[in-house]
Scaffold this motif. Structure first.
Motif, mmCIF file in Angstrom:
data_model
loop_
_atom_site.group_PDB
_atom_site.id
_atom_site.type_symbol
_atom_site.label_atom_id
_atom_site.label_comp_id
_atom_site.label_asym_id
_atom_site.label_seq_id
_atom_site.Cartn_x
_atom_site.Cartn_y
_atom_site.Cartn_z
ATOM 1 N N PRO A 194 6.776 -13.704 -5.720
ATOM 2 C CA PRO A 194 6.280 -14.979 -5.191
ATOM 3 C C PRO A 194 4.828 -15.274 -5.561
ATOM 4 O O PRO A 194 4.351 -16.394 -5.348
ATOM 5 N N LEU A 195 4.126 -14.295 -6.130
ATOM 6 C CA LEU A 195 2.708 -14.467 -6.443
ATOM 7 C C LEU A 195 2.455 -14.845 -7.899
ATOM 8 O O LEU A 195 1.349 -15.264 -8.246
ATOM 9 N N LEU A 196 3.463 -14.698 -8.763
ATOM 10 C CA LEU A 196 3.290 -15.093 -10.156
ATOM 11 C C LEU A 196 3.170 -16.609 -10.266
ATOM 12 O O LEU A 196 3.784 -17.348 -9.493
ATOM 13 N N ASP A 197 2.380 -17.073 -11.232
ATOM 14 C CA ASP A 197 2.189 -18.510 -11.440
ATOM 15 C C ASP A 197 3.304 -19.009 -12.361
ATOM 16 O O ASP A 197 3.150 -19.088 -13.577
ATOM 17 N N TRP A 198 4.427 -19.365 -11.760
ATOM 18 C CA TRP A 198 5.598 -19.743 -12.541
ATOM 19 C C TRP A 198 5.391 -21.052 -13.290
ATOM 20 O O TRP A 198 5.959 -21.249 -14.375
ATOM 21 N N GLN A 199 4.572 -21.944 -12.760
ATOM 22 C CA GLN A 199 4.297 -23.193 -13.470
ATOM 23 C C GLN A 199 3.525 -22.929 -14.757
ATOM 24 O O GLN A 199 3.822 -23.507 -15.813
ATOM 25 N N ALA A 200 2.539 -22.043 -14.692
ATOM 26 C CA ALA A 200 1.799 -21.685 -15.902
ATOM 27 C C ALA A 200 2.695 -20.959 -16.894
ATOM 28 O O ALA A 200 2.603 -21.170 -18.110
ATOM 29 N N LEU A 201 3.587 -20.134 -16.386
ATOM 30 C CA LEU A 201 4.465 -19.364 -17.271
ATOM 31 C C LEU A 201 5.463 -20.262 -17.994
ATOM 32 O O LEU A 201 5.919 -19.922 -19.097
ATOM 33 N N LYS A 202 5.806 -21.413 -17.407
ATOM 34 C CA LYS A 202 6.709 -22.338 -18.090
ATOM 35 C C LYS A 202 6.120 -22.823 -19.414
ATOM 36 O O LYS A 202 6.855 -23.205 -20.328
ATOM 37 N N GLN A 203 4.789 -22.816 -19.515
ATOM 38 C CA GLN A 203 4.127 -23.277 -20.723
ATOM 39 C C GLN A 203 3.813 -22.141 -21.687
ATOM 40 O O GLN A 203 3.327 -22.394 -22.789
ATOM 41 N N ALA A 204 4.080 -20.915 -21.289
ATOM 42 C CA ALA A 204 3.711 -19.757 -22.109
ATOM 43 C C ALA A 204 4.756 -19.484 -23.178
ATOM 44 O O ALA A 204 5.935 -19.819 -23.026
ATOM 45 N N ARG A 205 4.301 -18.868 -24.264
ATOM 46 C CA ARG A 205 5.236 -18.399 -25.283
ATOM 47 C C ARG A 205 5.989 -17.201 -24.735
ATOM 48 O O ARG A 205 5.377 -16.253 -24.237
ATOM 49 N N PRO A 206 7.342 -17.218 -24.782
ATOM 50 C CA PRO A 206 8.092 -16.080 -24.223
ATOM 51 C C PRO A 206 7.718 -14.758 -24.883
ATOM 52 O O PRO A 206 7.523 -14.691 -26.100
ATOM 53 N N LYS A 207 7.597 -13.737 -24.060
ATOM 54 C CA LYS A 207 7.361 -12.368 -24.528
ATOM 55 C C LYS A 207 8.522 -11.499 -24.103
ATOM 56 O O LYS A 207 9.190 -11.774 -23.101
ATOM 57 N N TRP A 208 8.750 -10.428 -24.841
ATOM 58 C CA TRP A 208 9.754 -9.467 -24.398
ATOM 59 C C TRP A 208 9.231 -8.703 -23.194
ATOM 60 O O TRP A 208 8.141 -8.132 -23.226
ATOM 61 N N LEU A 209 10.010 -8.690 -22.126
ATOM 62 C CA LEU A 209 9.807 -7.808 -20.980
ATOM 63 C C LEU A 209 10.886 -6.747 -21.066
ATOM 64 O O LEU A 209 12.073 -7.068 -21.213
ATOM 65 N N MET A 210 10.498 -5.472 -20.950
ATOM 66 C CA MET A 210 11.404 -4.390 -21.295
ATOM 67 C C MET A 210 11.380 -3.271 -20.268
ATOM 68 O O MET A 210 10.335 -2.929 -19.737
ATOM 69 N N GLY A 211 12.549 -2.663 -20.025
ATOM 70 C CA GLY A 211 12.642 -1.488 -19.170
ATOM 71 C C GLY A 211 13.864 -1.552 -18.271
ATOM 72 O O GLY A 211 14.718 -2.425 -18.401
ATOM 73 N N PHE A 212 13.945 -0.593 -17.333
ATOM 74 C CA PHE A 212 15.056 -0.582 -16.381
ATOM 75 C C PHE A 212 14.546 -0.105 -15.035
ATOM 76 O O PHE A 212 13.342 0.016 -14.820
ATOM 77 N N SER A 213 15.451 0.155 -14.110
ATOM 78 C CA SER A 213 15.106 0.527 -12.741
ATOM 79 C C SER A 213 14.396 -0.657 -12.079
ATOM 80 O O SER A 213 14.869 -1.779 -12.155
ATOM 81 N N ASP A 214 13.262 -0.447 -11.434
ATOM 82 C CA ASP A 214 12.581 -1.535 -10.740
ATOM 83 C C ASP A 214 12.057 -2.590 -11.710
ATOM 84 O O ASP A 214 11.779 -3.718 -11.308
ATOM 85 N N ILE A 215 11.943 -2.249 -12.982
ATOM 86 C CA ILE A 215 11.560 -3.243 -13.980
ATOM 87 C C ILE A 215 12.608 -4.345 -14.044
ATOM 88 O O ILE A 215 12.290 -5.521 -14.257
ATOM 89 N N SER A 216 13.868 -3.981 -13.826
ATOM 90 C CA SER A 216 14.934 -4.984 -13.898
ATOM 91 C C SER A 216 14.780 -6.049 -12.819
ATOM 92 O O SER A 216 15.291 -7.164 -12.971
ATOM 93 N N THR A 217 14.090 -5.740 -11.739
ATOM 94 C CA THR A 217 13.796 -6.732 -10.709
ATOM 95 C C THR A 217 13.041 -7.911 -11.309
ATOM 96 O O THR A 217 13.333 -9.080 -11.031
ATOM 97 N N VAL A 218 12.066 -7.594 -12.145
ATOM 98 C CA VAL A 218 11.238 -8.620 -12.783
ATOM 99 C C VAL A 218 11.984 -9.280 -13.941
ATOM 100 O O VAL A 218 11.879 -10.486 -14.156
ATOM 101 N N LEU A 219 12.759 -8.494 -14.688
ATOM 102 C CA LEU A 219 13.519 -9.058 -15.801
ATOM 103 C C LEU A 219 14.417 -10.195 -15.325
ATOM 104 O O LEU A 219 14.463 -11.274 -15.927
ATOM 105 N N SER A 220 15.166 -9.966 -14.263
ATOM 106 C CA SER A 220 16.095 -10.981 -13.775
ATOM 107 C C SER A 220 15.372 -12.220 -13.282
ATOM 108 O O SER A 220 15.876 -13.343 -13.438
ATOM 109 N N ALA A 221 14.188 -12.042 -12.705
ATOM 110 C CA ALA A 221 13.425 -13.198 -12.231
ATOM 111 C C ALA A 221 13.017 -14.093 -13.393
ATOM 112 O O ALA A 221 13.115 -15.318 -13.319
#
Length: 346
Positions: free
Chosen positions: A94-121
């Motif tokens: 809930p603290l990430l700036d999702w509006q700013a991220l909509k304008q960002a160039r996509p980057k690879w987010l990588m990993g598993f376990s709790d990282i997958s929490t962020v991947l799915s978001a």
């Protein structure tokens, strides 16, 4: 889906522990895998939220959010990796700036376990393709099994093209102790076997199905389902002609909790648009000799579904791990000697 640019020699990978950090006894291993990234030809940016671990995290939530946002908004960065998972990456969402991220160039987010929490978001809210794969601390150049060694090879795949993986012949029964041996590799000794839990749902053999990939660690995803951070419907809305292939793996839940997690997803309609479900190896050992074990949990929760449910898949805290691209159009096929997973980045 918005696919990040392929990772090639010269690409920049930023490393930050937005969940658990790396305590001092494990710094030699961290230095090894960071050095191996450079040997692979990548430029490496080391974050400040990395080399400490207190109360399950590398730093305060504000510092972790700020550093992750810094890397995600930097157009010189091509991928962001954490050393490994953890417990409470959910507190960033809930603290990430999702509006700013909509304008960002996509980057690879990588990993598993709790990282997958962020991947799915990121896949749910932004439509970014994200990469569920072996964690950085396991990705040493000395690790030569095909699934692990080809992780970065698959991430060179251009948008519009496809790559193929095959089920692993062996898996590791335990975990490597990097504090004792910073150069440890997987001890792959146990025969691996993908099995069709409910084979009678298919009228022909071999089993095959196609859909868009989505999933991750069941421990967190069963809690997030129905929220904006794990929203399979958003993927369907982008690709209404396709169905979904869910993949899940159990990290810490007891057999009964494992059953409740799967059953709760089913009760909330998670699988209504599923083409199939991939269940990774269960990281929790048997239930002290009791009949209700992890296999029983999956069978009771999903055994009567009208779509294929495949168990023992190479998606787990028990190595090795496939590269699964959230949002990619995948084809799963059963063969005589192995299973094939092809992913189309389109």
């Amino acid at each position: 889906m918005h696919y990040p640019a392929p990772l090639i020699s010269g690409s920049t990978i930023a490393v930050t522990a937005f969940s658990s950090g790396v305590a001092a006894p494990l710094h030699p291993r961290l230095d090894l895998v960071l050095g191996d990234l450079a040997l692979r030809g990548f430029k490496v940016l080391e974050g400040r939220c990395l080399r400490e671990d207190k109360l399950h995290v590398s730093a305060s939530v504000d510092r972790r959010v700020d550093e992750l946002m810094q890397f995600l908004l930097d157009d010189q960065v091509d991928a962001v990796m954490a050393p490994w998972g953890g417990e409470i990456a959910m507190d960033l969402l809930p603290l990430l700036d999702w509006q700013a991220l909509k304008q960002a160039r996509p980057k690879w987010l990588m990993g598993f376990s709790d990282i997958s929490t962020v991947l799915s978001a990121f896949s749910s809210k932004l439509g970014w393709a994200t990469c569920h794969c072996t964690n950085l601390m396991q990705l040493s150049l000395a690790q030569t099994d095909a699934l692990t060694a080809d992780t970065f090879t698959h991430l060179k795949t251009p948008t519009g093209k496809a790559f193929t993986q095959y089920s692993a012949p062996l898996y590791e029964q335990g975990y490597s102790n990097y504090a004792q041996d910073s150069q440890a590799v997987f001890n792959l000794t146990e025969p691996s076997r993908w099995e069709v839990l409910n084979g009678d749902v298919q009228h022909t053999k071999p089993v095959s199905f196609q859909g868009r990939l989505i999933g991750g660690c069941l421990d967190t995803h069963m809690l997030m389902f129905g929220s904006e951070y794990f929203d399979p419907q958003a993927l369907l809305d982008r690709h209404p002609q396709d169905k979904l292939i869910f993949y899940f793996e159990n990290a810490e839940q007891s057999p009964t909790a494992y059953y409740r997690a799967l059953q709760s997803l089913r009760l909330r309609g998670a699988f209504e648009n599923a083409a199939g479900i991939l269940i990774g190896r269960n990281a929790v050992s048997g239930n002290a000799g009791k009949a209700f074990d992890g296999d029983t949990a999956v069978k009771m929760a999903l055994g009567d579904l009208a779509v294929p449910v495949i168990t023992g898949v190479d998606v787990s805290h028990i190595a090795p791990n496939m590269v699964l691209i959230n949002g990619a159009l995948a084809e799963v096929r059963q063969g005589d000697e192995h299973w094939t997973l092809m992913q189309h980045l389109r």
